[in-house]
Design a protein around this motif. Structure first.
Motif, PDB file in Angstrom:
ATOM      1  N   LEU A  20       1.936  25.905 -24.779  1.00 19.65           N
ATOM      2  CA  LEU A  20       1.963  24.604 -25.416  1.00 19.65           C
ATOM      3  C   LEU A  20       1.273  23.526 -24.602  1.00 19.65           C
ATOM      4  O   LEU A  20       1.152  22.392 -25.075  1.00 19.65           O
ATOM      5  N   SER A  21       0.834  23.844 -23.401  1.00 19.60           N
ATOM      6  CA  SER A  21       0.033  22.846 -22.670  1.00 19.60           C
ATOM      7  C   SER A  21      -1.348  22.815 -23.315  1.00 19.60           C
ATOM      8  O   SER A  21      -2.007  23.840 -23.438  1.00 19.60           O
ATOM      9  N   GLY A  22      -1.760  21.660 -23.761  1.00 19.07           N
ATOM     10  CA  GLY A  22      -3.023  21.544 -24.504  1.00 19.07           C
ATOM     11  C   GLY A  22      -2.925  22.175 -25.868  1.00 19.07           C
ATOM     12  O   GLY A  22      -3.838  22.874 -26.308  1.00 19.07           O
ATOM     13  N   VAL A  23      -1.769  21.894 -26.559  1.00 17.58           N
ATOM     14  CA  VAL A  23      -1.566  22.508 -27.866  1.00 17.58           C
ATOM     15  C   VAL A  23      -2.565  21.995 -28.887  1.00 17.58           C
ATOM     16  O   VAL A  23      -2.944  22.698 -29.829  1.00 17.58           O
ATOM     17  N   ASP A  24      -3.021  20.744 -28.720  1.00 18.19           N
ATOM     18  CA  ASP A  24      -4.000  20.196 -29.658  1.00 18.19           C
ATOM     19  C   ASP A  24      -5.300  20.962 -29.606  1.00 18.19           C
ATOM     20  O   ASP A  24      -5.960  21.207 -30.632  1.00 18.19           O
ATOM     21  N   LYS A  25      -5.682  21.400 -28.374  1.00 19.44           N
ATOM     22  CA  LYS A  25      -6.916  22.197 -28.273  1.00 19.44           C
ATOM     23  C   LYS A  25      -6.722  23.566 -28.926  1.00 19.44           C
ATOM     24  O   LYS A  25      -7.646  24.101 -29.553  1.00 19.44           O
ATOM     25  N   SER A  26      -5.511  24.106 -28.770  1.00 15.56           N
ATOM     26  CA  SER A  26      -5.255  25.419 -29.391  1.00 15.56           C
ATOM     27  C   SER A  26      -5.333  25.324 -30.905  1.00 15.56           C
ATOM     28  O   SER A  26      -5.850  26.227 -31.587  1.00 15.56           O
ATOM     29  N   ILE A  27      -4.787  24.231 -31.443  1.00 16.89           N
ATOM     30  CA  ILE A  27      -4.830  24.071 -32.906  1.00 16.89           C
ATOM     31  C   ILE A  27      -6.270  23.880 -33.368  1.00 16.89           C
ATOM     32  O   ILE A  27      -6.691  24.410 -34.403  1.00 16.89           O
ATOM     33  N   SER A  28      -7.041  23.121 -32.607  1.00 16.84           N
ATOM     34  CA  SER A  28      -8.464  22.934 -32.969  1.00 16.84           C
ATOM     35  C   SER A  28      -9.196  24.265 -32.924  1.00 16.84           C
ATOM     36  O   SER A  28     -10.035  24.565 -33.785  1.00 16.84           O
ATOM     37  N   ALA A  29      -8.863  25.082 -31.943  1.00 15.42           N
ATOM     38  CA  ALA A  29      -9.517  26.396 -31.846  1.00 15.42           C
ATOM     39  C   ALA A  29      -9.130  27.260 -33.056  1.00 15.42           C
ATOM     40  O   ALA A  29      -9.952  28.017 -33.589  1.00 15.42           O
ATOM     41  N   MET A  30      -7.864  27.115 -33.488  1.00 16.87           N
ATOM     42  CA  MET A  30      -7.418  27.876 -34.665  1.00 16.87           C
ATOM     43  C   MET A  30      -8.190  27.452 -35.919  1.00 16.87           C
ATOM     44  O   MET A  30      -8.591  28.286 -36.727  1.00 16.87           O
TER      45      MET A  30
END
Length: 887
Positions: free
Chosen positions: A819-829
C-alpha cells in the motif's frame, strides 16, 4: 217382564241418525242377534258366533206410493250405529221360524232377488217370543198395507199370531229403564204399537168366523191335537170332492184328446212334405254351385288371358330395339351435332340393360330364350359402341393438343409472358362429358385407356407452357447477382453489393406460382370430374387457390366445372371411394409429372442471383401449400412440397457455405480485436429479416441457430490459441455481438436468446480479466487475506496472529510493500487494462468494474484485519474509495 228394545227411544234416535239424509222414517227398531249356524249342528266358532245387530223397518213416501225397507245396522268400533245392509220389503218372499230352536225366537227372512240362493240366509234371534212376534207382526202389517200381498209364513201358527196380536193391541206402558244410573221414563204412543183390527192379518168377519169355529171345536175338544186331526179329516173330504168333479169332466177330456190326435196327424204329413222339399232344394243348390264354379273358372281364365297378353306386350316392348338408336350405336357419328342422338341412344341402352336384369325383370322371364337372345344382342351393341366411342375420344384428345402445340401464339414468346388459357380446350372437352358418364355406366373398364390418353396428350401441353413461361420469366427479370461470401473474412469491408435490390427474383418465382398453381389445381379438378372420378370438388367454381396475390388470376374461366357435377345424380356420394382417389392421384402423376423441372429451374436461377431470396420463396411456397387441402389435388401438394424441400436445401447449402467461411477464421495464427464475421452477421441478419414474408420464421430461425452456434464455438477456439489475451479477446467480441444485434434482439426471439448468452459470456470474461489485473498489481495483499480466510475454518481468530507468516510484524511488512504508493499501483492497473484493449469504447465500463471489484476485495480485507488484528491500523475503505474516485 223385561222391557223390549223396540220401546227404546235412544235406539230409535241412533237409527234415525244412522240413516240421516235418506228421507226415510223409522217404523220399528229392535235389537237382534245375527248368526249363520244351524241348530243342533257343530260349526266353526267364528262363523256361527252370534253378532249384535239392530233391525229397523223404515218407510219412504214418494207421491201416493210408499216404499218399505228392512235395514240391518251394526255397531262400529266406537259403539256408533252404522248401516250394514239394506233390503227392500217388496222382495220379501218367506218368513220361516227355525224349527230346531226350542225357544222359537230364531227365524230367517227369504228374499227373491238375492243373487245366490245357495248361500244360507242369516238367522235372526230375538230375546223372547214377544219381540219376535212384534217384529214379524210389524213386517206383515207393512206388507199388507204397502204391497197388498203377504210373504209365505212357515213354522208359525196364524191363529196363535192373531191371538197374540189381540192381546197386545192396547198401549203398553213401558217400564222405566236405568240409563247410566238415571231412571228414564219412557212411554209408547198408541200409534206405535196399537194393533187396529182393520190393519190386522185377519179381518173382523174372519176373526168372528174363526172364533165361532174355534168355539165349536173347543166345546168337545180339550186339546190342540184333536183339533188338528179333525182339520185333516175335513181336508181329505174336500180332496175327494175335487176328484169326483174331475171324473165328471171325462167327456170333455176325450174330445180334447181326439183333437190333439188329429193335429198330430196333420203335423206328421207336414213333416213328410218338408223332407221332400228339403231334398229337392239340396239338389238344386248343388247344381247352382256347380254352375257358379264353372262360370268362375271361365271368368278367371278370361282375366288371365287378358293379363298375359298385356304382360307379353310389355315384354315385347322391352325387347324391341328402336331403329334410330341402333343406327347411332353401331354406325353413328360423334360430331358435336350428333351428340344429342348418341346421348339418347346411350340412355336407352343403359335403361334397356337395366330393365332386363332380375331385380327389374320378373325372375320367371330371365330364363326365356327370347330374353337371353335380346341380352346377348344388347351386350354386342354396348361393346361396339364403347369401342367406337373410346377410339374417337383418344384421337380427339390428341388432335386438340396437337393443334394448340402447333400454334406458337398459345405460349410465352420473347418479350411477352403468355398466361396459359385452357378455356377453349375445356369447352370442347365438356361437349363429351356426358358421353364419358354413360361410357362409365356401360363399361367402367373403358375409362382407364381414355384417362391415360388424355393425360399423355395434356401433359405435353402443360410442360411446353411451363417451360416457355419459365424461360421468358428468367429472361425478362433484371437483377444484379449478389456474392455468396457474406461471412468470409477476405471479403473486405465493402458491403455495397449486398444492398442490391433482388426483389424481382422472388417476385418472378411468386408469379410462376400465381400463374401455374391455380392452373394445375383447376386442371386436376377438371380432370377428376371430366373423367368421372368419384371425388369431391377441389375448389368451388370460380374460386382461386389460397395464397394467390395476383389479381389477374381471377380471369380464369369461372365455368370450368359447370355442367359436369350435374351429369350423374350419384355425385353426392363422391369422395367415399378410396380406390377412385388412389386411381385419380396415379393419373394426375401421369398428367403433371415433369412440369416440376421448370419450377426447379426458376429456384436454381433465383438462388444464383441472391441466396437470401430462398427465404422469400420459402414463405411464398408455404402460403400456397397451406391453401391446398383437397384430396384430388394431391400431386399439386406434392409439387409444392418438393419445391419447399428444394428451396430449403438450397438455403441450407448457403448456410453451410457461410458457416464454413466462419470456421476458416480459426486458421489465422493471431487474432486481435473484433472478428470480421460478427458485424457481417448483423448485416446478414438484418437482410434476412427483411426477406421474411409474414410469420414464416422457421427457416430463418434454424439458420440463426447454425450461424451463432458456429460463431461462438469458433470464437472460443480462437481465444484458446493465446490464453494470455483470451479474456480480452472474448469480451471484445461478445460486446461487439451485443452492440451489433441489440435492435434485432428486441424483435427476434431466437436472436434474443443468443444475445443473453453473449451477455453472460461477456460478464464472465470481464470478471476473469479484471481479477487477473487486480491480483497482478496487489498479489501480496490479497494472498495474505486468502491465508487468513483459509485458517479461519480450522482455528479461532485469536490464534491466527501466532501462525507462521501471519504475525502482526508480517502484516505491517505486507502493508508497507503493497500500500505504499497505492496511487501508483492503481495507475499501473489502469494502464495495464488499457494496454491490452483494442476497443477504446469498452475502457470506461471496464475501469468502473475494475474499481468496484478492487473496493469489494479491499473492504473484505479490512474486515478481516479489524477482526484478527484489532489494534493495527490500515487505510480505511472510504479513503481508498476517494482515492479511486480521484484517479
Amino acid at each position: 217382564m223385561a222391557k223390549s228394545s223396540a220401546d227404546d227411544e235412544e235406539l230409535r234416535r241412533a237409527c234415525e241418525a244412522a240413516i240421516e239424509g235418506t228421507k226415510q222414517k223409522i217404523a220399528l227398531s229392535i235389537r237382534v242377534a245375527k248368526s249363520h249356524g244351524i241348530w243342533g249342528k257343530s260349526g266353526k266358532l267364528g262363523r256361527h258366533m252370534a253378532k249384535p245387530r239392530v233391525l229397523a223397518l223404515s218407510t219412504k213416501s214418494k207421491g201416493q206410493r210408499t216404499k218399505a225397507f228392512l235395514r240391518v245396522l251394526k255397531y262400529s268400533t266406537g259403539g256408533v250405529l252404522e248401516p250394514a245392509k239394506l233390503y227392500k220389503v217388496k222382495h220379501l218372499s218367506k218368513v220361516e221360524v227355525i224349527a230346531n230352536d226350542p225357544s222359537g225366537c230364531s227365524f230367517t227372512l227369504g228374499f227373491d232377488n238375492l243373487r245366490s240362493q245357495s248361500v244360507t240366509p242369516p238367522q235372526w234371534t230375538m230375546r223372547n217370543i214377544d219381540d219376535r212376534n212384534r217384529l214379524l207382526f210389524c213386517i206383515l202389517n207393512i206388507c199388507k198395507d204397502v204391497l197388498v200381498r203377504l210373504p209365505k209364513v212357515v213354522g208359525i201358527d196364524v191363529v196363535e199370531m192373531a191371538l197374540w196380536a189381540k192381546e197386545n193391541t192396547p198401549t203398553i206402558p213401558k217400564q222405566t229403564n236405568l240409563q247410566d244410573g238415571v231412571p228414564v221414563a219412557a212411554t209408547v204412543t198408541e200409534s206405535d204399537l196399537k194393533v187396529i183390527v182393520e190393519r190386522e192379518l185377519v179381518s173382523q168377519a174372519e176373526e168372528e168366523d174363526m172364533e165361532a169355529l174355534l168355539g165349536n171345536y173347543l166345546m168337545g175338544i180339550g186339546e190342540a191335537e184333536a183339533f188338528s186331526e179333525s182339520l185333516k179329516r175335513e181336508l181329505l173330504a174336500l180332496e175327494a170332492a175335487n176328484v169326483h168333479a174331475i171324473l165328471e169332466s171325462e167327456p170333455l177330456i176325450e174330445e180334447v184328446l181326439l183333437g190333439l190326435e188329429a193335429a198330430t196327424n196333420c203335423v206328421d204329413d207336414m213333416d213328410e212334405w218338408l223332407g221332400i222339399f228339403n231334398l229337392k232344394l239340396r239338389h238344386m243348390r248343388e247344381d247352382i254351385e256347380s254352375i257358379e264354379t264353372r262360370n268362375n273358372k271361365l271368368e278367371m281364365q278370361s282375366v288371365n288371358n287378358v293379363s298375359l297378353i298385356e304382360e307379353l306386350d310389355k315384354l315385347l316392348e322391352r325387347l324391341r330395339v328402336p331403329s334410330e338408336h341402333a343406327t347411332s350405336l353401331t354406325a353413328g357419328s360423334f360430331d358435336e351435332a350428333h351428340m344429342l342422338q348418341n346421348i339418347e341412344a346411350c340412355e336407352w341402352l343403359t335403361g334397356a340393360l337395366r330393365g332386363l336384369q332380375v331385380p327389374n325383370l320378373d325372375p320367371s322371364y330371365a330364363n326365356m330364350r327370347a330374353v337371353k337372345e335380346k341380352c346377348t344382342e344388347l351386350e354386342k351393341l354396348k361393346t361396339m359402341f364403347v369401342r367406337r366411342a373410346s377410339e374417337f375420344l383418344r384421337n380427339y384428345f390428341a388432335s386438340l393438343v396437337d393443334f394448340m402445340i402447333s400454334d406458337k401464339s398459345y405460349f410465352s414468346q420473347r418479350g411477352q409472358l403468355k398466361r396459359p388459357d385452357h378455356a377453349d380446350l375445356r369447352y370442347k372437352c365438356r361437349t363429351y362429358a356426358r358421353l364419358l358418364q354413360h361410357l362409365k355406366s356401360l363399361d367402367k373398364n373403358c375409362l382407364g385407356p381414355l384417362r391415360k390418353a388424355y393425360c399423355s396428350s395434356l401433359s405435353l401441353l402443360l410442360r411446353r407452357e411451363a417451360r416457355e413461361f419459365a424461360n421468358e420469366l428468367r429472361a425478362s427479370t433484371k437483377a444484379s447477382r449478389n456474392p455468396t461470401v457474406w461471412l468470409e473474412a477476405s471479403a473486405g469491408s465493402s458491403q455495397s453489393s449486398h444492398n442490391a435490390d433482388t426483389s424481382s427474383v422472388s417476385e418472378a418465382y411468386a408469379k410462376m406460382l400465381t400463374i401455374f398453381i391455380p392452373l394445375l389445381v383447376d386442371e386436376s379438378s377438371f380432370f377428376a370430374h371430366f373423367m368421372c372420378f368419384e371425388v369431391p370438388a377441389l375448389v368451388p367454381p370460380g374460386s382461386v387457390a389460397n395464397g394467390n396475390k395476383d389479381g389477374n388470376a381471377n380471369d380464369e374461366d369461372d365455368d370450368d366445372d359447370l355442367g359436369i357435377m350435374d351429369i350423374d345424380e350419384n355425385d353426392g356420394k363422391a369422395g367415399k371411394n378410396s380406390a377412385d382417389l388412389a386411381a385419380l392421384n396415379e393419373s394426375l402423376q401421369d398428367l403433371l409429372d415433369g412440369i416440376q423441372e421448370d419450377f426447379y429451374a426458376v429456384v436454381d436461377w433465383a438462388y444464383k442471383i441472391d441466396p437470401l431470396r430462398c427465404i422469400s420463396m420459402h414463405g411464398i411456397t408455404e402460403r400456397y401449400l397451406s391453401g391446398q387441402k383437397a384430396d384430388a389435388a394431391g400431386f399439386v401438394r406434392l409439387l409444392l412440397g418438393d419445391l419447399e424441400s428444394k428451396i430449403s436445401m438450397q438455403f441450407s447449402r448457403f448456410v453451410d457455405e457461410a458457416c464454413h467461411q466462419i470456421e476458416r477464421n480459426e486458421r489465422n495464427v493471431r487474432q486481435m480485436g473484433v472478428l470480421s464475421y460478427i458485424p457481417r452477421f448483423a448485416t446478414l441478419a438484418t437482410c434476412m429479416e427483411q426477406y421474411i414474408p409474414g410469420q414464416s420464421r422457421d427457416l430463418v430461425d434454424h439458420a440463426y441457430t447454425k450461424f451463432v452456434s458456429i460463431m461462438f464455438v469458433t470464437l472460443e477456439r480462437i481465444a484458446q490459441t493465446d490464453p494470455k489475451y483470451a479474456d480480452v479477446f472474448l469480451l471484445e467480441n461478445y460486446a461487439a455481438f451485443q452492440n451489433s444485434l441489440y435492435d434485432l434482439a428486441n424483435v427476434v426471439p431466437t436472436l434474443a436468446k443468443y444475445y443473453h448468452q453473449a451477455s453472460e459470456a461477456y460478464e464472465q470474461a470481464c470478471t476473469r480479466h479484471i481479477s487477473m489485473i487486480i491480483f497482478y498489481q496487489f498479489e501480496k495483499l490479497f494472498q495474505f487475506a486468502r491465508k487468513i480466510e483459509d485458517l479461519m475454518y480450522t482455528i479461532t481468530p485469536e490464534e491466527i496472529p501466532f501462525q507462521l507468516g501471519l504475525s502482526k510484524m508480517d502484516l505491517r511488512k505486507m502493508l508497507k510493500s503493497s500500500l505504499s504508493g497505492v496511487d501508483k499501483s492503481i495507475s499501473a492497473m489502469y494502464k495495464r487494462l488499457q494496454k491490452n484493449l483494442t476497443s477504446e469504447e469498452l475502457l470506461p465500463s471496464l475501469w468502473d468494474k475494475c474499481k468496484k471489484e478492487f473496493l469489494d476485495k479491499y473492504e473484505n480485507f479490512a474486515q478481516l484485519v479489524a477482526k484478527i488484528y484489532p489494534n493495527e491500523s490500515i487505510p480505511s475503505v472510504s479513503e481508498m474509495r476517494e482515492l479511486l474516485a480521484s484517479m
